[in-house]
Design an enzyme around this catalytic site. Structure first.
Site, short mmCIF file in Angstrom:
data_model
loop_
_atom_site.label_atom_id
_atom_site.label_comp_id
_atom_site.label_asym_id
_atom_site.label_seq_id
_atom_site.Cartn_x
_atom_site.Cartn_y
_atom_site.Cartn_z
N ASN A 20 4.23 -7.45 7.15
CA ASN A 20 5.51 -6.58 8.26
C ASN A 20 4.54 -5.71 8.71
OD1 ASN A 20 5.34 -5.66 5.30
ND2 ASN A 20 7.49 -4.20 6.16
N GLU A 21 3.24 -5.37 8.86
CA GLU A 21 2.30 -4.29 9.00
C GLU A 21 3.14 -3.66 10.48
OE1 GLU A 21 0.58 -5.84 7.24
OE2 GLU A 21 -0.07 -5.36 5.71
N GLY B 288 0.62 -5.33 1.97
CA GLY B 288 -0.68 -4.99 0.13
C GLY B 288 0.19 -5.81 -1.04
N LEU C 80 0.81 -1.34 -0.04
CA LEU C 80 0.23 0.31 0.17
C LEU C 80 0.85 0.70 -0.06
CD1 LEU C 80 -2.94 -0.83 2.23
CD2 LEU C 80 -2.64 -1.28 -0.18
#
Lengths: 261, 261, 261
Positions: free
Chosen positions: C136-137, C112, C67
């Site tokens: 890996n957010e 994303g 993202l």
């Protein structure tokens, strides 16, 4: 005779039934065979002295070829409905069994044969690269219903099931062991002896504790079918009686006939 | 004293608590111990400077022997209910903890001891073939309740859990690693040091993001117990106070006594 | 141009689309790119002659960086909402696709980008230790939403997902293969050719049977988002517009800039 159920005393007080499926040539799960099978399992279930059930084949090279296509091809909706109810019944009888159930898979086991194996507590397969096992319905242009799918997810997980069902994969015995579709491979002539030995280990566990545990593990999956049996039958009948599906089955039968000759 | 909670500064701003369970001889999870344990965890939970919890044993060869049978054998229904509520509370406190929780499993960890390990974010076990871990309830004629089962399914999947619970399997440390029941094996004298080092890695992640993620992963499992606590207690009390179950427990206790002498 | 969709005839009667993502430098999933992407997929979906879709990157070393943070940093709640709806739409379009979808992952694929890969029927990754993939957010102080989580659980199971998401793990291509996050590794220059060859195998299955099976496998996961889209958008907007989260993103952007110079 479609099957032989031999009751043999194992440990003095309790007995183990060995069911030798015998519906030549390939143990197709026809309406007649399934009806006889369910009655036999129910009898064993009610016999309190019988604590374990081993399912195996008396036909060479095949455990069971799966659902009998002759019961879905060119048949009336009523016949198809009766047939599907019998398939459901077989699954319910085995998946809810209070007995310890072991599949002694001494040959190939596609589609319905694989499903039958998946309902058992433990799966021992002959270590023979020519034997395969899997839910290969999509290869025939048909679809494994949700409870086939759920039983497979419970055994090998979501991702493996997704790919296996989308591609209709049949696994060699060694690949089946790798993904957990079967629990153990042994030489073909030791399949039944290993099943008997394994049964002894399972029967060492107090029945009531094992049965409550088994029921707890399987209840959500079972409830999904028992509360949707009629819808599932209707879905099957609508699907299987479609012209396009009947045509697919006809082509598949033609291919089978060619292969034989 | 049932347990010691040592708070040690790790990275300047935040601290990690190391809980050394000390309920001789085998860290049985008795009503008294569980009560003290829950209070200790709650205190740490409310201490904002404490971000991580390492649970380990100060007893030789055993992490925890599991639920104390003396709290279920020959006791009143009221006592059994109070005991079971404490077991639920221990699970809830650990499984919902906002702290990073690591089990430093420096000995055997059957039944309730295994459950305690399973609630943690990470499991490090001593690489010793004599140590075993697993939910072995059925071997004693009793049944792991649904939330024990759910916690194990979340860790090792449905099929492994089904077989493990039906047979009451205890796994050696190396088998436990293979099926994913523990995450890492290290030599016994390095269990705690490895836990501390691992904790540093986990604390590098921003707390709020890790906590929301953990809660999202575990919420459905937690909700199932919180919305059924009283039913679960009633089920346990009815089951455990049955004559047949009490007799099973008595036999098991007799066997334990024989083994000691 | 953000992406190129090349339609190439494969087996005479049916065609396979190859989507080369081209949003320099790292195929960030910006609002603009996602909008264009969804329109392109929808067109292919409605084109009955197109049975398969291969998604790959025309940028060197990266499949997609995930993202676009610029669409969440310093933007109005309205913009964030519109952006999130586009992310949902991308996931819905791909996860519900009737086409066979294959990710040809010829570079790194964090966040994303990993999600996009996870929606496909099959994942082939370049065998290059420098390329990594994962959700890996949490490393950025943000949280993968429930449908990212569900898609990952469906692929690698509950336990692996829990640890991966809590720690925000990025896996090397070989580790990704080990945990099942990708299905196959091949040398970088063979990724697309292998995808094409694999597609042929998948297209050998009758479409209607494969599509019903795929839908049956994914429906519960899809229904969870479609019945909660607005709540999910509101949750995202509330979370991402928080001062503390904006500060985290700002620090991350600063770090990225430093790395470049």
């Amino acid at each position: 005779m479609a099957l032989r159920a031999a009751l043999s005393n194992k440990c003095g007080v309790s007995s183990v039934a060995v069911m030798h499926m015998q519906n030549p040539p390939v143990n197709s799960l026809s309406l007649g065979f399934l009806t006889e099978f369910c009655i036999a399992v129910e009898k064993l279930e009610m016999d309190k002295s019988c604590r374990g059930l081993i399912v195996t084949s008396s036909q060479p090279k095949v455990f069971s070829a799966g659902l009998d296509i002759m019961d879905m091809y060119g048949k009336s909706p009523e016949h198809c409905a009766e047939f599907w109810r019998a398939v459901q019944e077989m699954w319910l009888k085995l998946y809810t069994s209070n007995m310890v159930t072991i599949a002694a898979i001494n040959g190939s086991s596609p589609a319905g044969g694989c499903l039958m194996s998946l309902t058992c507590d433990y799966r021992i397969m002959a270590d023979n690269p020519r034997y395969s096992i899997g839910l290969n319905e999509t290869q025939l242009g048909i679809v494994a219903p949700f409870w086939f799918k759920d039983t497979m997810i419970n055994t090998v997980g979501h991702r493996t099931t997704e790919m296996a069902l989308e591609l209709g994969l049949l696994y060699s015995s060694s690949d089946a062991l790798k993904i957990g579709l079967v629990d153990q491979l042994v030489p073909e002539d030791q399949v039944l002896a290993t099943a008997t030995k394994t049964m002894t280990k399972w029967l060492a566990i107090p029945d009531h504790a094992r049965q409550i545990t088994k029921s707890m593990m399987r209840k959500p999956t079972i409830d999904k079918l028992t509360s949707n049996r009629e819808t599932d039958i209707q879905f099957f009948v609508n699907f299987i009686t479609k012209d396009s599906i009947q045509k697919s089955l006809g082509m598949y039968l033609g291919m089978l006939k060619k292969r034989k000759s």
